[in-house]
Motif scaffolding. Structure first.
Motif, PDB file in Angstrom:
ATOM      1  N   VAL A 482       0.833  -1.207   0.000  1.00  0.00           N
ATOM      2  CA  VAL A 482       0.000   0.000   0.000  1.00  0.00           C
ATOM      3  C   VAL A 482       0.864   1.252   0.000  1.00  0.00           C
ATOM      4  O   VAL A 482       0.647   2.178  -0.793  1.00  0.00           O
ATOM      5  CB  VAL A 482      -0.944  -0.005   1.226  1.00  0.00           C
ATOM      6  CG1 VAL A 482      -1.586   1.368   1.407  1.00  0.00           C
ATOM      7  CG2 VAL A 482      -2.037  -1.046   1.058  1.00  0.00           C
ATOM      8  N   LEU A 483       1.863   1.293   0.870  1.00  0.00           N
ATOM      9  CA  LEU A 483       2.709   2.481   0.970  1.00  0.00           C
ATOM     10  C   LEU A 483       3.524   2.686  -0.307  1.00  0.00           C
ATOM     11  O   LEU A 483       3.702   3.821  -0.770  1.00  0.00           O
ATOM     12  CB  LEU A 483       3.628   2.359   2.189  1.00  0.00           C
ATOM     13  CG  LEU A 483       2.902   2.332   3.549  1.00  0.00           C
ATOM     14  CD1 LEU A 483       3.909   2.194   4.681  1.00  0.00           C
ATOM     15  CD2 LEU A 483       2.056   3.584   3.747  1.00  0.00           C
ATOM     16  N   ALA A 484       4.018   1.582  -0.890  1.00  0.00           N
ATOM     17  CA  ALA A 484       4.753   1.701  -2.155  1.00  0.00           C
ATOM     18  C   ALA A 484       3.840   2.216  -3.260  1.00  0.00           C
ATOM     19  O   ALA A 484       4.243   3.051  -4.092  1.00  0.00           O
ATOM     20  CB  ALA A 484       5.346   0.346  -2.536  1.00  0.00           C
ATOM     21  N   GLY A 485       2.591   1.737  -3.288  1.00  0.00           N
ATOM     22  CA  GLY A 485       1.634   2.200  -4.289  1.00  0.00           C
ATOM     23  C   GLY A 485       1.317   3.678  -4.142  1.00  0.00           C
ATOM     24  O   GLY A 485       1.177   4.399  -5.141  1.00  0.00           O
ATOM     25  N   ILE A 486       1.242   4.154  -2.898  1.00  0.00           N
ATOM     26  CA  ILE A 486       0.966   5.577  -2.671  1.00  0.00           C
ATOM     27  C   ILE A 486       2.110   6.436  -3.191  1.00  0.00           C
ATOM     28  O   ILE A 486       1.900   7.470  -3.843  1.00  0.00           O
ATOM     29  CB  ILE A 486       0.732   5.830  -1.165  1.00  0.00           C
ATOM     30  CG1 ILE A 486      -0.601   5.205  -0.729  1.00  0.00           C
ATOM     31  CG2 ILE A 486       0.731   7.326  -0.864  1.00  0.00           C
ATOM     32  CD1 ILE A 486      -0.839   5.248   0.765  1.00  0.00           C
ATOM     33  N   VAL A 487       3.361   6.016  -2.912  1.00  0.00           N
ATOM     34  CA  VAL A 487       4.522   6.762  -3.392  1.00  0.00           C
ATOM     35  C   VAL A 487       4.528   6.801  -4.926  1.00  0.00           C
ATOM     36  O   VAL A 487       4.748   7.859  -5.539  1.00  0.00           O
ATOM     37  CB  VAL A 487       5.829   6.128  -2.867  1.00  0.00           C
ATOM     38  CG1 VAL A 487       7.047   6.779  -3.529  1.00  0.00           C
ATOM     39  CG2 VAL A 487       5.910   6.262  -1.352  1.00  0.00           C
ATOM     40  N   LEU A 488       4.274   5.661  -5.554  1.00  0.00           N
ATOM     41  CA  LEU A 488       4.255   5.606  -7.010  1.00  0.00           C
ATOM     42  C   LEU A 488       3.120   6.453  -7.572  1.00  0.00           C
ATOM     43  O   LEU A 488       3.278   7.140  -8.597  1.00  0.00           O
ATOM     44  CB  LEU A 488       4.103   4.157  -7.471  1.00  0.00           C
ATOM     45  CG  LEU A 488       4.142   3.912  -8.988  1.00  0.00           C
ATOM     46  CD1 LEU A 488       5.470   4.393  -9.568  1.00  0.00           C
ATOM     47  CD2 LEU A 488       3.944   2.428  -9.289  1.00  0.00           C
ATOM     48  N   ARG A 489       1.982   6.439  -6.906  1.00  0.00           N
ATOM     49  CA  ARG A 489       0.836   7.240  -7.352  1.00  0.00           C
ATOM     50  C   ARG A 489       1.172   8.732  -7.339  1.00  0.00           C
ATOM     51  O   ARG A 489       0.879   9.452  -8.306  1.00  0.00           O
ATOM     52  CB  ARG A 489      -0.354   6.969  -6.427  1.00  0.00           C
ATOM     53  CG  ARG A 489      -1.544   7.904  -6.624  1.00  0.00           C
ATOM     54  CD  ARG A 489      -2.610   7.617  -5.583  1.00  0.00           C
ATOM     55  NE  ARG A 489      -3.746   8.497  -5.687  1.00  0.00           N
ATOM     56  CZ  ARG A 489      -4.831   8.405  -4.913  1.00  0.00           C
ATOM     57  NH1 ARG A 489      -4.910   7.452  -4.007  1.00  0.00           N
ATOM     58  NH2 ARG A 489      -5.827   9.254  -5.066  1.00  0.00           N
ATOM     59  N   ILE A 490       1.784   9.207  -6.264  1.00  0.00           N
ATOM     60  CA  ILE A 490       2.144  10.623  -6.154  1.00  0.00           C
ATOM     61  C   ILE A 490       3.161  11.000  -7.226  1.00  0.00           C
ATOM     62  O   ILE A 490       3.045  12.046  -7.884  1.00  0.00           O
ATOM     63  CB  ILE A 490       2.685  10.925  -4.743  1.00  0.00           C
ATOM     64  CG1 ILE A 490       1.563  10.739  -3.702  1.00  0.00           C
ATOM     65  CG2 ILE A 490       3.237  12.349  -4.677  1.00  0.00           C
ATOM     66  CD1 ILE A 490       2.045  10.846  -2.266  1.00  0.00           C
ATOM     67  N   ALA A 491       4.155  10.131  -7.413  1.00  0.00           N
ATOM     68  CA  ALA A 491       5.197  10.414  -8.409  1.00  0.00           C
ATOM     69  C   ALA A 491       4.620  10.451  -9.816  1.00  0.00           C
ATOM     70  O   ALA A 491       4.932  11.353 -10.618  1.00  0.00           O
ATOM     71  CB  ALA A 491       6.302   9.364  -8.312  1.00  0.00           C
ATOM     72  N   TYR A 492       3.745   9.496 -10.146  1.00  0.00           N
ATOM     73  CA  TYR A 492       3.167   9.438 -11.491  1.00  0.00           C
ATOM     74  C   TYR A 492       2.234  10.622 -11.729  1.00  0.00           C
ATOM     75  O   TYR A 492       2.182  11.176 -12.833  1.00  0.00           O
ATOM     76  CB  TYR A 492       2.411   8.121 -11.659  1.00  0.00           C
ATOM     77  CG  TYR A 492       1.985   7.857 -13.086  1.00  0.00           C
ATOM     78  CD1 TYR A 492       2.914   7.456 -14.046  1.00  0.00           C
ATOM     79  CD2 TYR A 492       0.660   8.003 -13.483  1.00  0.00           C
ATOM     80  CE1 TYR A 492       2.532   7.215 -15.357  1.00  0.00           C
ATOM     81  CE2 TYR A 492       0.267   7.765 -14.789  1.00  0.00           C
ATOM     82  CZ  TYR A 492       1.212   7.362 -15.723  1.00  0.00           C
ATOM     83  OH  TYR A 492       0.834   7.141 -17.016  1.00  0.00           O
ATOM     84  N   ARG A 493       1.526  11.024 -10.687  1.00  0.00           N
ATOM     85  CA  ARG A 493       0.615  12.169 -10.803  1.00  0.00           C
ATOM     86  C   ARG A 493       1.394  13.443 -11.105  1.00  0.00           C
ATOM     87  O   ARG A 493       0.978  14.272 -11.924  1.00  0.00           O
ATOM     88  CB  ARG A 493      -0.185  12.310  -9.504  1.00  0.00           C
ATOM     89  CG  ARG A 493      -1.128  13.509  -9.455  1.00  0.00           C
ATOM     90  CD  ARG A 493      -2.243  13.363 -10.462  1.00  0.00           C
ATOM     91  NE  ARG A 493      -3.235  14.397 -10.321  1.00  0.00           N
ATOM     92  CZ  ARG A 493      -3.095  15.639 -10.779  1.00  0.00           C
ATOM     93  NH1 ARG A 493      -1.984  15.982 -11.423  1.00  0.00           N
ATOM     94  NH2 ARG A 493      -4.054  16.535 -10.616  1.00  0.00           N
TER      95      ARG A 493
END
Length: 529
Positions: A482-493
């Motif tokens: 979950v935490l890795a997905g959040i970091v990737l989501r912010i970066a991709y956004r």
């Protein structure tokens, strides 16, 4: 609030002969799958995507009678029915009636079946009354619902959407095969970042507290206390949202809902009255009058009704934000409090079965309504949205009715073989073990930080509920995911800008779909039919 007007578009009906026939068949299949897997593995698969695939496959058969199933709305009715039937048969019916059997009271099977069936139906109808209100908005995450809707859209539209969904599903299947909880990864792309961060922290705390700090938080009832405090504050927040006075005329109305505050308030009130009535019926048919006396019976009925309301909010809010709902653990919390109130063993058995029956129906209804809300245009046509949601209500009731018939006809087959949902043994042993003298102090101690965190986050973020949900689940890998997905989501956004949201939603739906399909297939392989 959006005022519904008559829509020019007519939604397909659940009781059309061809549709009804397919719904009944899918509900029967979903019920059997749910019963087999929960008695073998202790889990219940989400069969919504199986329903989607069945509906799409049928719609491609070149027969005139099946051509109407090319409608995405009929396909949505199919996925709604099969998923409802699966959770209804396994979690809401078989599990509750197994509790008195394990405790040596098989004569209570039918009273418990009736009580659990009513609790299941009330919870389902309550979410119908509350969905797309300020408390449970349609725009919220409801991740499995997004996955179902995107699968239906991809089958209907094809093109880039289908390609991206297919790629995400393939990644989801591969990740699940490697042991990565891809549903958790997908959820991180959809849900509220703050809420999911708390969820991830909770998962890590439960997974590593003993190794890192030498403290088993579960043994000290820390997750239970956190959820008690957060759950009570969450209910208060919901009541404040629903019953507060209307906004001042000068204050602009930014958001619109198909369920206004007054409608949601009536739904809560009606739900409580229905729960009181169902609890009275269960108490009478279960023979609790002689065990409890008049005063004890009143206390039991009121506690059962209030517990069901609070439990459905806890489960519903968790499901809405994270796609995970801790229904087993939540029922165990209210069972523990019931033990502290001094209820005798049989009263506790009926109580926990009654509470456990509703939560899964409430959460699954949210997923189904979310799928429909997306397919019907995100509430842009309020009249069409409400008409479609009403047909989904009928589809769900059909699924529940079929599930009840399947359970009533087959439960003895499982029980005679000694096949019970594993969580039932936990409930039974808890009742038999009695109350830890220091338990109430532990619950009250940790209820305080749970309440404070929930209050700080407010009703939109649900920080306390999500933190407590994470601490109730033993899955530390999901926390990292979950935490890795959040970091990737912010970066991709930040990289792609606004266009990233739609892409991430479709990809996330694929991750969740792949994880669900892998889990479903793996469960079937391990289950002996």
């Amino acid at each position: 609030m959006t005022i519904p007007t008559k829509s020019r578009t007519k939604h397909p009906r659940a009781f059309e002969p061809a549709t009804l026939a397919l719904l009944v068949i899918c509900a029967a299949v979903g019920s059997v799958i749910g019963l087999q897997i929960i008695t073998t593995l202790g889990v219940t698969p989400n069969t919504a995507l199986i329903g989607v695939l069945v509906a799409i496959a049928i719609s491609r058969v070149p027969l005139a009678v099946l051509r109407p199933f090319r409608s995405v709305h009929r396909q949505n009715l199919v996925q709604s029915t099969i998923s409802t039937a699966t959770f209804a048969a396994a979690n809401s019916l078989l599990l509750p009636i197994a509790i008195p059997v394990v405790l040596g009271r098989p004569g209570l099977v039918w009273p418990m079946l009736i009580g659990a069936g009513l609790a299941m139906l009330i919870d389902f109808v309550m979410l119908y009354w509350l969905y797309d209100s300020k408390v449970f908005p349609g725009k919220a995450a409801w991740p499995p619902g997004v996955a179902a809707a995107e699968a239906i859209k991809a089958g209907d539209e094809g093109g880039k959407r289908a390609a991206l969904l297919g790629a995400g599903t393939a990644v989801g299947l591969l990740g699940s095969w490697l042991g990565v909880p891809m549903s958790a990864f997908g959820v991180a792309f959809i849900g509220n970042v703050v809420a999911l961060t708390m969820f991830g922290i909770g998962l890590l705390a439960r997974g590593y507290s003993a190794d890192w700090f030498g403290v088993d938080i579960a043994a000290h009832y820390i997750p239970h206390g956190l959820m008690v405090g957060a759950g009570l504050v969450a209910l208060i927040q919901a009541l404040v949202v629903v019953f507060r006075s209307r906004q001042a005329p000068s204050e602009p109305q930014v958001e619109t809902y198909t369920r206004g505050d007054s409608a949601a308030g009536r739904g809560l009130a009606r739900g409580f009255v229905l729960y009181v009535g169902a609890a009275v019926l269960l108490a009478i048919t279960g023979g609790l009058i002689g065990d409890l006396g008049a005063g004890g019976l009143v206390l039991w009925v009121l506690y059962a009704a209030v517990s069901c309301i609070v439990a459905e909010f806890i489960v519903g809010l968790s499901a809405m934000h994270s796609g995970w709902f801790p229904s087993f653990a939540t029922s165990l919390i209210f069972l523990t409090i019931g033990m502290l109130l001094g209820f005798p063993p049989i009263a506790l058995a009926l109580l926990v079965g009654f509470i456990a029956a509703g939560g899964p129906a409430f959460a699954d209804a949210g997923y189904d309504f979310k799928a429909g809300w997306l397919l019907r245009g995100r509430g842009s046509d309020p009249a069409f949205e409400l008409a479609g949601r009403r047909q989904q209500l009928f589809a769900g009731v059909i699924g529940m009715a079929v599930a009840a018939a399947v359970v009533a006809l087959t439960y003895h087959v499982y029980f005679d073989r000694g096949q019970f949902p594993p969580i039932v043994q936990v409930y039974a042993k808890t009742i038999q073990a009695g109350v830890d003298p220091g338990l109430i102090g532990k619950l009250l101690l940790w209820a305080v930080p749970g309440a404070i965190i929930q209050a700080i986050g407010g009703p939109k973020r649900q920080m306390g509920i999500l933190l407590a949900t994470g601490t109730l689940i033993v899955n530390p890998i999901a926390g990292w995911t979950v935490l890795a997905g959040i970091v990737l989501r912010i970066a991709y956004r930040r990289w792609k800008g606004p266009e990233a949201e739609a892409q991430m939603t479709i990809a996330a739906a694929g991750f969740i779909a792949g994880d669900a399909l892998w889990g479903f297939g793996n469960s079937l392989v391990k289950t002996k039919f």
